[in-house]
Design a protein around this motif. Structure first.
Motif, PDB file in Angstrom:
ATOM      1  N   UNK A  78     -38.558  52.801  -9.593  1.00 30.77           N
ATOM      2  CA  UNK A  78     -38.460  51.349  -9.585  1.00 30.77           C
ATOM      3  C   UNK A  78     -38.227  50.786 -10.977  1.00 30.77           C
ATOM      4  N   UNK A  79     -38.567  49.529 -11.152  1.00 35.70           N
ATOM      5  CA  UNK A  79     -38.358  48.865 -12.430  1.00 35.70           C
ATOM      6  C   UNK A  79     -39.555  48.963 -13.361  1.00 35.70           C
ATOM      7  N   UNK A  80     -40.689  49.423 -12.852  1.00 37.47           N
ATOM      8  CA  UNK A  80     -41.915  49.308 -13.632  1.00 37.47           C
ATOM      9  C   UNK A  80     -42.518  50.629 -14.092  1.00 37.47           C
ATOM     10  N   UNK A  81     -42.254  51.722 -13.387  1.00 38.48           N
ATOM     11  CA  UNK A  81     -42.955  52.972 -13.689  1.00 38.48           C
ATOM     12  C   UNK A  81     -41.986  54.002 -14.257  1.00 38.48           C
ATOM     13  N   UNK A  82     -42.421  54.658 -15.332  1.00 36.69           N
ATOM     14  CA  UNK A  82     -41.658  55.747 -15.910  1.00 36.69           C
ATOM     15  C   UNK A  82     -42.611  56.754 -16.543  1.00 36.69           C
ATOM     16  N   UNK A 104     -48.497  77.714 -27.505  1.00 34.70           N
ATOM     17  CA  UNK A 104     -47.843  76.839 -26.540  1.00 34.70           C
ATOM     18  C   UNK A 104     -48.233  75.403 -26.803  1.00 34.70           C
ATOM     19  N   UNK A 105     -47.343  74.513 -26.434  1.00 40.31           N
ATOM     20  CA  UNK A 105     -47.601  73.088 -26.553  1.00 40.31           C
ATOM     21  C   UNK A 105     -47.073  72.362 -25.331  1.00 40.31           C
ATOM     22  N   UNK A 106     -47.794  71.329 -24.899  1.00 35.24           N
ATOM     23  CA  UNK A 106     -47.378  70.577 -23.720  1.00 35.24           C
ATOM     24  C   UNK A 106     -47.866  69.143 -23.842  1.00 35.24           C
ATOM     25  N   UNK A 107     -47.147  68.239 -23.202  1.00 35.93           N
ATOM     26  CA  UNK A 107     -47.543  66.836 -23.182  1.00 35.93           C
ATOM     27  C   UNK A 107     -47.044  66.186 -21.907  1.00 35.93           C
ATOM     28  N   UNK A 108     -47.759  65.122 -21.507  1.00 37.56           N
ATOM     29  CA  UNK A 108     -47.351  64.319 -20.361  1.00 37.56           C
ATOM     30  C   UNK A 108     -47.638  62.859 -20.680  1.00 37.56           C
ATOM     31  N   UNK A 109     -46.719  61.974 -20.296  1.00 38.41           N
ATOM     32  CA  UNK A 109     -46.804  60.559 -20.653  1.00 38.41           C
ATOM     33  C   UNK A 109     -46.416  59.710 -19.449  1.00 38.41           C
ATOM     34  N   UNK A 110     -47.065  58.547 -19.314  1.00 39.73           N
ATOM     35  CA  UNK A 110     -46.677  57.622 -18.255  1.00 39.73           C
ATOM     36  C   UNK A 110     -46.783  56.193 -18.763  1.00 39.73           C
ATOM     37  N   UNK A 111     -46.056  55.283 -18.113  1.00 38.31           N
ATOM     38  CA  UNK A 111     -46.059  53.873 -18.495  1.00 38.31           C
ATOM     39  C   UNK A 111     -45.757  53.035 -17.258  1.00 38.31           C
ATOM     40  N   UNK A 112     -46.620  52.052 -16.993  1.00 34.76           N
ATOM     41  CA  UNK A 112     -46.387  51.104 -15.910  1.00 34.76           C
ATOM     42  C   UNK A 112     -46.466  49.708 -16.504  1.00 34.76           C
ATOM     43  N   UNK A 113     -45.354  48.970 -16.466  1.00 31.56           N
ATOM     44  CA  UNK A 113     -45.270  47.680 -17.147  1.00 31.56           C
ATOM     45  C   UNK A 113     -44.709  46.619 -16.220  1.00 31.56           C
ATOM     46  N   UNK A 114     -45.326  45.460 -16.263  1.00 33.90           N
ATOM     47  CA  UNK A 114     -44.819  44.257 -15.601  1.00 33.90           C
ATOM     48  C   UNK A 114     -44.915  43.114 -16.606  1.00 33.90           C
ATOM     49  N   UNK A 115     -44.480  41.951 -16.196  1.00 28.32           N
ATOM     50  CA  UNK A 115     -44.587  40.782 -17.071  1.00 28.32           C
ATOM     51  C   UNK A 115     -46.048  40.433 -17.347  1.00 28.32           C
ATOM     52  N   UNK A 116     -46.937  40.740 -16.414  1.00 27.04           N
ATOM     53  CA  UNK A 116     -48.343  40.379 -16.560  1.00 27.04           C
ATOM     54  C   UNK A 116     -49.152  41.426 -17.311  1.00 27.04           C
ATOM     55  N   UNK A 117     -48.898  42.714 -17.067  1.00 26.11           N
ATOM     56  CA  UNK A 117     -49.758  43.722 -17.707  1.00 26.11           C
ATOM     57  C   UNK A 117     -48.982  45.009 -17.964  1.00 26.11           C
ATOM     58  N   UNK A 118     -49.569  45.848 -18.834  1.00 22.76           N
ATOM     59  CA  UNK A 118     -49.029  47.162 -19.166  1.00 22.76           C
ATOM     60  C   UNK A 118     -50.165  48.169 -19.181  1.00 22.76           C
ATOM     61  N   UNK A 119     -49.924  49.328 -18.570  1.00 25.98           N
ATOM     62  CA  UNK A 119     -50.859  50.447 -18.613  1.00 25.98           C
ATOM     63  C   UNK A 119     -50.060  51.688 -18.997  1.00 25.98           C
ATOM     64  N   UNK A 120     -50.524  52.404 -20.017  1.00 22.68           N
ATOM     65  CA  UNK A 120     -49.814  53.593 -20.474  1.00 22.68           C
ATOM     66  C   UNK A 120     -50.815  54.608 -20.990  1.00 22.68           C
ATOM     67  N   UNK A 121     -50.404  55.876 -20.984  1.00 23.42           N
ATOM     68  CA  UNK A 121     -51.282  56.927 -21.476  1.00 23.42           C
ATOM     69  C   UNK A 121     -50.530  58.205 -21.734  1.00 23.42           C
ATOM     70  N   UNK A 122     -51.161  59.090 -22.495  1.00 19.49           N
ATOM     71  CA  UNK A 122     -50.546  60.375 -22.814  1.00 19.49           C
ATOM     72  C   UNK A 122     -51.632  61.423 -23.025  1.00 19.49           C
ATOM     73  N   UNK A 123     -51.358  62.658 -22.633  1.00 21.95           N
ATOM     74  CA  UNK A 123     -52.214  63.803 -22.915  1.00 21.95           C
ATOM     75  C   UNK A 123     -51.341  64.890 -23.532  1.00 21.95           C
TER      76      UNK A 123
END
Length: 314
Positions: free
Chosen positions: A14-18, A39-58
């Protein structure tokens, strides 16, 4: 040798999640025959709208991981961070000069196997956006970090802002301070760091652009209450656009910690998009040692460069 193999994936819904994820595996051998694998690894996510943003990474990197072609600051580390923010857009006519209010919260935690401990940093903050490209940010962060097997306090209180006062004048600045670490592998210690900066941008017409910035940093040993260092850095950047294709730029920087002045000059002519000719000259001035006293600046390095690029379309 240093050999690395891996892969990555990116996805969007969609338009908000990546999000994205990657995995790397390295094998290295030094000249003395010592071998390391990791070894190395990472995972990232982002959910954004006009009202709020939530993001994180490990992310996780083994102590033996090595990748010479990448910019990796730390290995032997497992770390994660989380960010969330809300946006408010005042609509009352009385507050039209406030475009956005953006409170946010950021937290990061890690296990540092190289330094032998954990770290945690919690940062609540708020950002304001005003008319005339104005902004104001207020942070308060607190936490701890392990270095050389010892646990130290970290944190900061920061205020930073700026605005386009006139069409030709942009002013900004900020200050911050808080507990910090003096990073010495043999004898690190707890200290307190203070800094401030001032930024001024001038553009009296379409041809002239001038930017000046000044930064000051000081660090004090908390146990002895003695000042460890004071650093002043002054940057001057001036650009003159003779024609849409031709401009000249001069950059000067003074660094009190290294007792040196850097001067760079650049001329650039763009015949067409992608076809450009550059000519530059740089010099470095430092304090000269004369009769065991530093009393004047002399040139310690000079450089001249020419560069041309041509874009051919088929």
């Amino acid at each position: 040798h240093n050999r690395v193999v891996g892969g990555d994936a990116a996805f969007k819904k969609g338009e908000h999640f990546q999000g994205s994820a990657s995995f790397l595996s390295s094998s290295s051998r030094a000249l003395d025959g010592e071998s390391k694998n990791g070894r190395g690894a990472q995972a990232y996510y982002d959910y954004s709208t006009r009202r709020f943003t939530v993001a994180g990474q490990a992310e996780h990197y083994d102590s033996g991981f090595r990748m010479d072609t990448a910019f990796i600051n730390r290995v032997g580390l497992t770390r994660g961070w989380q960010y969330q923010a809300l946006n408010f857009y005042p609509s009352h006519p009385r507050y039209r000069w406030i475009k956005r209010i953006n409170p946010f919260f950021w937290v990061t935690g890690a296990e540092d196997r190289t330094q032998g401990g954990t770290e945690l940093f919690v940062l609540p903050a708020v950002r304001f956006n005003f008319t005339r490209s104005g902004y104001l940010r207020v942070d308060y962060g607190t936490g701890h970090e392990t270095f050389a097997g010892r646990k130290f306090e970290t944190g900061r209180m920061m205020i930073d802002g700026g605005a386009q006062i006139k069409r030709w004048l942009n002013v900004g600045g900020g200050t911050q301070g808080g507990p910090a670490i003096f990073y010495d592998q043999e004898a690190p210690y707890q200290g307190d760091r203070r800094s401030m900066n001032l930024r001024i941008g001038l553009q009296p017409n379409a041809r002239v652009n001038s930017n000046t910035s000044y930064s000051f940093v000081t660090f004090k040993n908390r146990a002895t209450d003695l000042n460890v260092y004071r650093v002043h850095v002054l940057n001057l950047r001036n650009t003159y656009q003779f024609t849409p294709r031709f401009f000249m730029r001069a950059v000067t920087q003074f660094d009190s910690s290294r007792k040196r002045v850097l001067a760079d000059f650049l001329a650039s002519y763009e015949l067409s998009p992608g076809t450009v000719f550059h000519a530059g000259y740089g010099s470095l001035y430092g304090r000269a040692l004369e009769e065991l006293s530093f009393d004047r600046y002399t040139a310690t390095a000079r450089a001249l460069f020419l560069k041309a690029s041509y874009l051919a379309r088929f």
